[in-house]
Design an enzyme around this catalytic site. Structure first.
Site, short mmCIF file in Angstrom:
data_model
loop_
_atom_site.label_atom_id
_atom_site.label_comp_id
_atom_site.label_asym_id
_atom_site.label_seq_id
_atom_site.Cartn_x
_atom_site.Cartn_y
_atom_site.Cartn_z
N ASN A 186 0.99 -1.33 0.05
CA ASN A 186 -0.02 -0.09 -0.03
C ASN A 186 0.81 1.23 0.11
O ASN A 186 2.07 1.27 -0.09
CB ASN A 186 -0.92 0.04 1.23
CG ASN A 186 -0.18 0.05 2.63
OD1 ASN A 186 0.58 0.71 2.79
ND2 ASN A 186 -0.35 -1.38 3.36
N PRO A 224 -2.92 -11.76 10.41
CA PRO A 224 -3.38 -11.63 11.64
C PRO A 224 -3.62 -10.11 12.18
O PRO A 224 -2.78 -9.49 11.30
CB PRO A 224 -2.32 -12.17 12.44
CG PRO A 224 -1.04 -11.96 11.42
CD PRO A 224 -1.65 -12.42 9.95
N ASP A 225 -4.46 -9.66 13.01
CA ASP A 225 -4.61 -8.33 13.39
C ASP A 225 -3.68 -8.31 14.48
O ASP A 225 -3.79 -8.62 15.64
CB ASP A 225 -5.90 -7.98 13.62
CG ASP A 225 -6.08 -6.33 13.88
OD1 ASP A 225 -5.04 -5.79 14.63
OD2 ASP A 225 -7.06 -6.03 13.60
N ILE A 226 -2.52 -7.49 14.16
CA ILE A 226 -1.32 -7.37 15.15
C ILE A 226 -1.81 -6.43 16.56
O ILE A 226 -1.62 -7.02 17.59
CB ILE A 226 -0.12 -6.49 14.80
CG1 ILE A 226 0.22 -7.20 13.26
CG2 ILE A 226 1.02 -6.65 15.38
CD1 ILE A 226 1.29 -6.85 12.38
N LYS A 271 -13.85 1.11 16.21
CA LYS A 271 -12.61 0.30 15.73
C LYS A 271 -11.67 0.16 16.92
O LYS A 271 -11.38 -0.91 17.22
CB LYS A 271 -11.94 1.00 14.85
CG LYS A 271 -10.80 0.15 13.90
CD LYS A 271 -10.15 0.87 12.80
CE LYS A 271 -10.72 0.41 11.56
NZ LYS A 271 -9.85 1.05 10.30
N LYS A 309 -10.93 -3.39 18.52
CA LYS A 309 -9.64 -3.77 18.57
C LYS A 309 -9.04 -3.94 20.18
O LYS A 309 -8.01 -4.57 20.41
CB LYS A 309 -8.50 -2.83 17.77
CG LYS A 309 -8.93 -3.02 16.38
CD LYS A 309 -7.95 -2.79 15.42
CE LYS A 309 -8.03 -2.93 14.01
NZ LYS A 309 -7.16 -3.30 13.09
N1 CTP Z 1 -3.65 -3.01 12.34
C1 CTP Z 1 -2.72 -4.18 12.82
N2 CTP Z 1 -2.84 -5.30 12.07
C2 CTP Z 1 -3.62 -5.74 11.10
C3 CTP Z 1 -4.57 -4.49 10.75
C4 CTP Z 1 -4.34 -3.22 11.21
O1 CTP Z 1 -1.90 -4.06 13.80
N3 CTP Z 1 -3.46 -6.64 10.56
C5 CTP Z 1 -3.46 -1.75 13.08
C6 CTP Z 1 -2.96 -0.68 12.62
O2 CTP Z 1 -1.73 -0.67 12.63
C7 CTP Z 1 -3.69 0.55 13.08
C8 CTP Z 1 -5.13 -0.09 13.31
O3 CTP Z 1 -4.84 -1.82 13.64
O4 CTP Z 1 -3.41 0.91 14.16
C9 CTP Z 1 -6.36 0.22 12.46
O5 CTP Z 1 -5.79 -0.37 11.37
P1 CTP Z 1 -6.91 -0.23 10.11
O6 CTP Z 1 -6.13 -0.60 8.78
O7 CTP Z 1 -7.58 0.99 10.09
O8 CTP Z 1 -7.82 -1.27 10.57
P2 CTP Z 1 -8.46 -2.52 9.88
O9 CTP Z 1 -8.77 -3.58 11.15
O10 CTP Z 1 -7.78 -3.08 8.78
O11 CTP Z 1 -9.99 -1.91 9.48
P3 CTP Z 1 -10.48 -1.54 8.08
O12 CTP Z 1 -11.41 -2.83 7.76
O13 CTP Z 1 -10.94 -0.28 8.01
O14 CTP Z 1 -9.09 -1.93 7.15
#
Ligand code: CTP
Length: 422
Positions: A211, A308-310, A344, A348
Site C-alpha cells: 500500500n 493476523p491483526d497485530i 474500531k 480492537k
Molecule cells: N492493524 C494491525 N494489524 C492488522 C491491521 C491493522 O496492527 N493486520 C492496526 C494498524 O496498525 C492500526 C489499526 O490496526 O493501528 C487500524 O488499522 P486499519 O487498517 O484502519 O484497521 P482494519 O482493521 O484494517 O480496518 P479496515 O477494515 O477499516 O481496514
C-alpha cells in the site's frame, strides 16, 4: 491555550555580527509564543541593531553595560544569569565563542554567560572561513564539553557574498532547539514499541502487494519518543526513510513477520504505537516460481486470506496476561471518521485511537502533513489543526506521556504557528 513558552523567562544575548539584524524577529517570535524576553547586547551588536528597535520588540529595557549603576540596580547581572529559564545567544560571533570558551568576562554579556549555571543555547553566525578556523573549532569543542548547546550555523548565502556554512539559523529553528533543551524527558525510563510503514505481501518471487504508506508518521513518533528520553523499538515494513540514531530498528516485509516481531517485544514495552499500514490480506499461496502468462492465460485470480491483526492480538494477549503496554492504534478512514474509529477502538481493544480522514487534502499517506484527532476509551478526544507529521508525532508522544503519568488527555496544546499549515 497555554503554550510551552508561556511565562518562560528567556535572555536573548546578541553579539556583534551582521546577523544581529535578525535578532528582533527572534525576540518577537519568542514573545508571540508567550515568553518574557530580556535582551543583553554587546557594544558591537548595537552597531548592527538599534537599542530602540530592541527595546520596542522586547518591551523591556535593554542591558548592555556592566558598570551602569541604573542597569545593575534594575536587574543585576547575576540575577539575570540565574533567573532565566534559558539564555540564547543569537547571533554568537567567533569572538564571543572564544571568550566563552576561555571564561573571559569583560562586558555584560560575557559576564552573564560566565555566571550562568542553567541551560545556554548558542546560535553561531559568521563567515565560513571563521567557522572552520581551528581556533573556532577549539572553542566549539570546549563549549560543547562544558554543556553549552548549539543550533546551527546553517548553510546558504552569507553577508560577505559567499555561499557557505555560517548563516544564523531561522528563528523558528532556534526556538524549537530551546524547547527541546527545556522540555523534561517525559518518557525517561519508558520503553516504546512502534510499528510503521506498509507491509509487503509476496505473490510470487518477483511480485508483491503493498500500500501507499511511507512510514513518515511512524518515523515522526519514533523521533519524538527518543527525544523524550524513551528506549524505542521501531518495527517497520519496506520504506525509504533514513535510520534514526539511538533506537532499535527491526526491518520486516510481511504482516506475519511484523506480527512475530511485535510478539517478541510487546511484553517489555510500556507503550505500543501501531502506526503501520498492515496489509489486511495476503496471497493464500506464494508461488515458488514466477507466475507465467502462458500458463494463466487472460485472467489471473489470486486467492487472498486474512493476515493476523497485530494490534487486536496484543490487546488480547494483554488481557490474558492481566498487564501490558498502553496501546495506541491508528485509524485512517474516509468519511464519518470519528464514529468509525470509535467502533474500531472498541473492536480492537486499544486505549487510544489516532484518527485521520484520508479524504482531506494534506492528510494521510505519503504527505508531510496530517490532521488527527485522538480518542480515548472514556469518549474524550483531542484534536489539532493540520500540522507537520513531525509536530504531530511530538503531540502524540506528549499525550502518551500524560496518560502514562495518570494525567489523562485534559490538556490540549496549540500548534505553533510555524508548524501549522495554512
Ligand atoms: N492493524 C494491525 N494489524 C492488522 C491491521 C491493522 O496492527 N493486520 C492496526 C494498524 O496498525 C492500526 C489499526 O490496526 O493501528 C487500524 O488499522 P486499519 O487498517 O484502519 O484497521 P482494519 O482493521 O484494517 O480496518 P479496515 O477494515 O477499516 O481496514
Amino acid at each position: 491555550m497555554v503554550g510551552f513558552w508561556h511565562d518562560k523567562r528567556v535572555v536573548v544575548g546578541i553579539s556583534g555580527g551582521i546577523a544581529a539584524y535578525k535578532a528582533p524577529a527572534l525576540i518577537r517570535r519568542f514573545r508571540e509564543q508567550g515568553a518574557e524576553v530580556t535582551v543583553v547586547v554587546t557594544k558591537a551588536a548595537l552597531e548592527f541593531v538599534t537599542r530602540l528597535t530592541l527595546q520596542t520588540v522586547s518591551d523591556r529595557p535593554i542591558y548592555d553595560d556592566l558598570f551602569s549603576l541604573s542597569q545593575e540596580q534594575d536587574m543585576g547581572h547575576i540575577r539575570l544569569a540565574q533567573e532565566a529559564d534559558l539564555v540564547v545567544v543569537a547571533p554568537a560571533t567567533a569572538n564571543l565563542l572564544a571568550k566563552m570558551a576561555n571564561g573571559l568576562a569583560d562586558d555584560l554579556l560575557s559576564t552573564l554567560l560566565l555566571a550562568r549555571l542553567g541551560p545556554v543555547l548558542v546560535a553561531p553566525a559568521m563567515n565560513g572561513a571563521m567557522w572552520r578556523h581551528p581556533a573556532t573549532c577549539r572553542s566549539v569543542e570546549t563549549l560543547k564539553s562544558d554543556g553549552i548547546a548549539f543550533v546551527g550555523p546553517g548553510h546558504g548565502s552569507l553577508a560577505c557574498g559567499d555561499v557557505d556554512t555560517g548563516r544564523l539559523v531561522d528563528d523558528t529553528v532556534i526556538i524549537e532547539a530551546g524547547r527541546r533543551i527545556l522540555e523534561p524527558n517525559i518518557l525517561a525510563g519508558r520503553t516504546v514499541l512502534i510499528t510503521a510503514g506498509p507491509t509487503r505481501e509476496a505473490v510470487d518471487p518477483v511480485r508483491y502487494m503493498t500500500n501507499r504508506s511511507s512510514g513518515k508518521m511512524g518515523w515522526a513518533i519514533a523521533k519524538a519518543a527518543v527525544r523524550a528520553g524513551a528506549e524505542v523499538t521501531l518495527i517497520h515494513g519496506p520504506v525509504s526513510q533514513p535510520p534514526i540514531a539511538g533506537i532499535q530498528m527491526i526491518a520486516v516485509q510481511s504482516a506475519e513477520q511484523m506480527y512475530h516481531a511485535v510478539q517478541d517485544h510487546w511484553q517489555v514495552s510500556d507503550v505500543a504505537v501501531f502506526a503501520a499500514a498492515v496489509a489486511d490480506y495476503r496471497s493464500k499461496y506464494q508461488a515458488t516460481e514466477k507466475i507465467k502468462k502462458e500458463k494463466k492465460g487472460n485472467q489471473l485470480s489470486v486467492e487472498m486470506i486474512q493476515n493476523p491483526d497485530i494490534l487486536a492480538s496484543v490487546a488480547q494477549w494483554r488481557k490474558e496476561a492481566g498487564a501490558g503496554p498502553l496501546l495506541m492504534g491508528f485509524a485512517a478512514e474516509t468519511g464519518q471518521a470519528l464514529e468509525k474509529a470509535q467502533r474500531k477502538m472498541v473492536r480492537k481493544g486499544c486505549d487510544l485511537m489516532v484518527v485521520n480522514d484520508v479524504a482531506e487534502p494534506g492528510v494521510g499517506f505519503d504527505v508531510d502533513t496530517n490532521r488527527v484527532v485522538v480518542l480515548d476509551q472514556a469518549g474524550r478526544n483531542l484534536s489539532w489543526p493540520l500540522g507537520t507529521k513531525n509536530w504531530i508525532g511530538t503531540q502524540l508522544i506528549n499525550v502518551v506521556a500524560r496518560v502514562l503519568n495518570g494525567q489523562g488527555m485534559d490538556v490540549m496544546t496549540e500548534a505553533p504557528p510555524d508548524e501549522r499549515v495554512k
